[in-house]
Design a protein around this motif. Structure first.
Motif, PDB file in Angstrom:
ATOM      1  N   ASP A 182       0.832  -1.209   0.000  1.00  0.00           N
ATOM      2  CA  ASP A 182       0.000   0.000   0.000  1.00  0.00           C
ATOM      3  C   ASP A 182       0.864   1.256   0.000  1.00  0.00           C
ATOM      4  O   ASP A 182       0.627   2.190  -0.763  1.00  0.00           O
ATOM      5  CB  ASP A 182      -0.907   0.040   1.238  1.00  0.00           C
ATOM      6  CG  ASP A 182      -1.960  -1.034   1.263  1.00  0.00           C
ATOM      7  OD1 ASP A 182      -2.340  -1.536   0.184  1.00  0.00           O
ATOM      8  OD2 ASP A 182      -2.424  -1.392   2.373  1.00  0.00           O
ATOM      9  N   LEU A 183       1.872   1.249   0.879  1.00  0.00           N
ATOM     10  CA  LEU A 183       2.691   2.445   1.031  1.00  0.00           C
ATOM     11  C   LEU A 183       3.594   2.685  -0.179  1.00  0.00           C
ATOM     12  O   LEU A 183       3.776   3.834  -0.593  1.00  0.00           O
ATOM     13  CB  LEU A 183       3.533   2.329   2.306  1.00  0.00           C
ATOM     14  CG  LEU A 183       3.907   3.642   2.961  1.00  0.00           C
ATOM     15  CD1 LEU A 183       2.711   4.554   3.146  1.00  0.00           C
ATOM     16  CD2 LEU A 183       4.579   3.393   4.280  1.00  0.00           C
ATOM     17  N   CYS A 184       4.141   1.626  -0.745  1.00  0.00           N
ATOM     18  CA  CYS A 184       4.968   1.780  -1.952  1.00  0.00           C
ATOM     19  C   CYS A 184       4.146   2.393  -3.086  1.00  0.00           C
ATOM     20  O   CYS A 184       4.626   3.274  -3.804  1.00  0.00           O
ATOM     21  CB  CYS A 184       5.535   0.434  -2.384  1.00  0.00           C
ATOM     22  SG  CYS A 184       6.894  -0.153  -1.357  1.00  0.00           S
ATOM     23  N   GLN A 185       2.917   1.946  -3.233  1.00  0.00           N
ATOM     24  CA  GLN A 185       2.053   2.496  -4.284  1.00  0.00           C
ATOM     25  C   GLN A 185       1.654   3.926  -3.975  1.00  0.00           C
ATOM     26  O   GLN A 185       1.623   4.779  -4.861  1.00  0.00           O
ATOM     27  CB  GLN A 185       0.812   1.625  -4.459  1.00  0.00           C
ATOM     28  CG  GLN A 185       1.109   0.284  -5.076  1.00  0.00           C
ATOM     29  CD  GLN A 185      -0.114  -0.606  -5.163  1.00  0.00           C
ATOM     30  OE1 GLN A 185      -1.143  -0.357  -4.540  1.00  0.00           O
ATOM     31  NE2 GLN A 185       0.002  -1.681  -5.933  1.00  0.00           N
ATOM     32  N   LEU A 186       1.365   4.207  -2.714  1.00  0.00           N
ATOM     33  CA  LEU A 186       0.939   5.549  -2.321  1.00  0.00           C
ATOM     34  C   LEU A 186       2.051   6.577  -2.527  1.00  0.00           C
ATOM     35  O   LEU A 186       1.816   7.665  -3.059  1.00  0.00           O
ATOM     36  CB  LEU A 186       0.498   5.549  -0.851  1.00  0.00           C
ATOM     37  CG  LEU A 186       0.102   6.878  -0.247  1.00  0.00           C
ATOM     38  CD1 LEU A 186      -1.222   7.348  -0.836  1.00  0.00           C
ATOM     39  CD2 LEU A 186      -0.005   6.776   1.260  1.00  0.00           C
ATOM     40  N   LEU A 187       3.268   6.219  -2.125  1.00  0.00           N
ATOM     41  CA  LEU A 187       4.385   7.159  -2.198  1.00  0.00           C
ATOM     42  C   LEU A 187       5.190   7.057  -3.488  1.00  0.00           C
ATOM     43  O   LEU A 187       6.116   7.840  -3.702  1.00  0.00           O
ATOM     44  CB  LEU A 187       5.328   6.931  -1.005  1.00  0.00           C
ATOM     45  CG  LEU A 187       4.720   7.112   0.387  1.00  0.00           C
ATOM     46  CD1 LEU A 187       5.736   6.755   1.458  1.00  0.00           C
ATOM     47  CD2 LEU A 187       4.189   8.517   0.574  1.00  0.00           C
ATOM     48  N   HIS A 188       4.868   6.080  -4.329  1.00  0.00           N
ATOM     49  CA  HIS A 188       5.603   5.841  -5.575  1.00  0.00           C
ATOM     50  C   HIS A 188       7.093   5.619  -5.295  1.00  0.00           C
ATOM     51  O   HIS A 188       7.959   6.286  -5.878  1.00  0.00           O
ATOM     52  CB  HIS A 188       5.421   6.997  -6.569  1.00  0.00           C
ATOM     53  CG  HIS A 188       4.006   7.244  -6.933  1.00  0.00           C
ATOM     54  ND1 HIS A 188       3.292   6.396  -7.743  1.00  0.00           N
ATOM     55  CD2 HIS A 188       3.144   8.229  -6.572  1.00  0.00           C
ATOM     56  CE1 HIS A 188       2.069   6.853  -7.879  1.00  0.00           C
ATOM     57  NE2 HIS A 188       1.947   7.967  -7.174  1.00  0.00           N
TER      58      HIS A 188
END
Length: 104
Positions: free
Chosen positions: A46-52
């Motif tokens: 989730d966080l990798c996708q959110l923060l790119h």
């Protein structure tokens, strides 16, 4: 090969039943969110996708202590409020670190 109308309709009913069943399963999955003390938890993906960012970058943020995290059953989670704080702090660092633009 030809099939009768009754056979076709029976097959279509079965297909539609399976679609409906799959749709209900997906709805349940999308509504189920990980929570801790009433706060939303985000996982690594989730966080990798959110923060790119990459998983390695996320690991570096954890290692340096920039981003607080929780580990539950060998899985890493991040509180939504901690993520918001992290974003705010890093946005301000970038903003304050920029050189003022010169207007011609």
């Amino acid at each position: 090969m030809y099939i009768s109308r009754e056979d076709f309709e029976a097959w279509m009913e079965r297909v539609m039943y399976r679609f409906d069943k799959q749709d209900k399963t997906l709805d349940k999955m999308s509504k189920r969110r990980n929570m801790l003390d009433g706060e939303l938890l985000l996982d690594n993906q989730d966080l990798c996708q959110l923060l790119h960012i990459s998983k390695r970058t996320l690991q570096r943020y954890r290692s340096t202590g920039e981003l607080p995290f929780q580990t539950v059953y060998q899985k890493t989670y991040y509180k939504e409020s901690d993520v918001h704080t992290f974003i705010r702090e890093n946005f301000n660092k970038k903003r304050n670190g920029r050189k003022p633009t010169e207007n011609p």
